[in-house]
Design an enzyme around this catalytic site. Structure first.
Site, PDB file in Angstrom:
ATOM      1  N   GLU A   1       0.812   3.953   1.763  1.00  0.00           N
ATOM      2  CA  GLU A   1       1.278   4.470   3.075  1.00  0.00           C
ATOM      3  C   GLU A   1       2.506   3.686   3.549  1.00  0.00           C
ATOM      4  OE1 GLU A   1      -1.715   3.488   2.102  1.00  0.00           O
ATOM      5  OE2 GLU A   1      -3.284   4.240   3.382  1.00  0.00           O
TER       6      GLU A   1
ATOM      7  N   HIS B   1       0.827  -1.204   0.000  1.00  0.00           N
ATOM      8  CA  HIS B   1       0.000   0.000   0.000  1.00  0.00           C
ATOM      9  C   HIS B   1       0.866   1.261   0.000  1.00  0.00           C
ATOM     10  CE1 HIS B   1      -3.993  -1.962   1.435  1.00  0.00           C
ATOM     11  NE2 HIS B   1      -3.385  -2.673   0.501  1.00  0.00           N
TER      12      HIS B   1
ATOM     13  N   CYS C   1      -6.152   1.655   5.354  1.00  0.00           N
ATOM     14  CA  CYS C   1      -6.767   0.404   5.819  1.00  0.00           C
ATOM     15  C   CYS C   1      -6.187   0.063   7.195  1.00  0.00           C
ATOM     16  CB  CYS C   1      -6.467  -0.723   4.823  1.00  0.00           C
ATOM     17  SG  CYS C   1      -4.740  -1.250   4.837  1.00  0.00           S
TER      18      CYS C   1
END
Ligand SMILES: Nc1ccn([C@H]2C[C@H](O)[C@@H](COP(=O)(O)O)O2)c(=O)n1
Ligand SMILES: [Zn+2]
Length: 192
Positions: free
Chosen positions: A100, A98, A124
């Site tokens: 991030e 992801h 998430c």
């Protein structure tokens, strides 16, 4: 057309004979950081969601940028980008890193403690854990399209428990255009 007329037309100001952009034409610093996240997202090969993230420290310096992509060495032409596939092994969710996580791992500083992270999509639960463990204290996001998914509810539960602030950013500008031809590359000034 003389310099005065030209600068008036080009939302530029003639300061001591030099072309200067008008104050209102400068990008707001938060829009700048969210735009950097969006620019990073352009590198994502995910056919359905391109997400970018930009980590900024207390001095408003960018200390990490990332986008959603396959792990280093996992060829994104070979690994699957599918979703809701008959075989779970063909689903991208098992493999993709992801935005991030990549932004934090890409950090150019010793740590990202007390930093803010700008991200296109609300984190998430897995990214929320990484954000909390890394010491980031603020999440600034644009879209909360998965607001009612358990992953998002779990993220907010963890952020609330530890005091990580999160809020939705609404840009003043609908778009920010980067047009390479705006610059006269011979002398790095706005093209006349
Ligand atoms: N905060 C987020 C949320 C999602 N991503 C990535 C993970 C996947 O590559 C994609 C989501 O796929 P979709 O379910 O929308 O098809 O976006 C992320 O990096 N950060
Ligand atoms: Zn995530």
């Amino acid at each position: 057309m003389d310099l005065a007329e030209m600068t008036a037309n080009m939302s530029l100001q003639n300061v001591n004979g030099k072309l200067q952009k008008k104050r209102e034409d400068y990008i707001d610093w938060r829009e700048y950081f969210m735009a950097m996240a969006f620019l990073a997202a352009k590198r994502s090969k995910d056919p359905s969601s391109q997400v970018g993230a930009c980590v900024v420290n207390k001095e408003n310096k960018i200390v990490g940028i990332g986008y959603n992509g396959m792990p280093l060495g996992c060829d994104d032409e070979v690994f699957p980008w599918g979703k809701n596939t008959p075989s779970p092994l063909d689903s991208k969710y098992l493999y993709v890193c992801h935005a991030e996580m990549n932004a934090i791992l890409n950090k150019n500083a010793a740590d990202v403690k007390d930093c803010s992270i700008y991200v296109g999509l609300f984190p998430c639960n897995e990214c929320a854990k990484i954000i909390i463990q890394s010491g980031i204290k603020e999440v600034i996001y644009l879209s909360d399209k998965h607001a009612h998914k358990p992953e998002t509810v779990a993220s907010k539960r963890m952020f609330d428990a530890v005091g990580v602030k999160y809020w939705q950013f609404t840009p003043k500008n609908e778009k920010i255009e980067i047009n390479f031809s705006d610059i006269d590359w011979n002398n790095m000034s706005p093209r006349k």
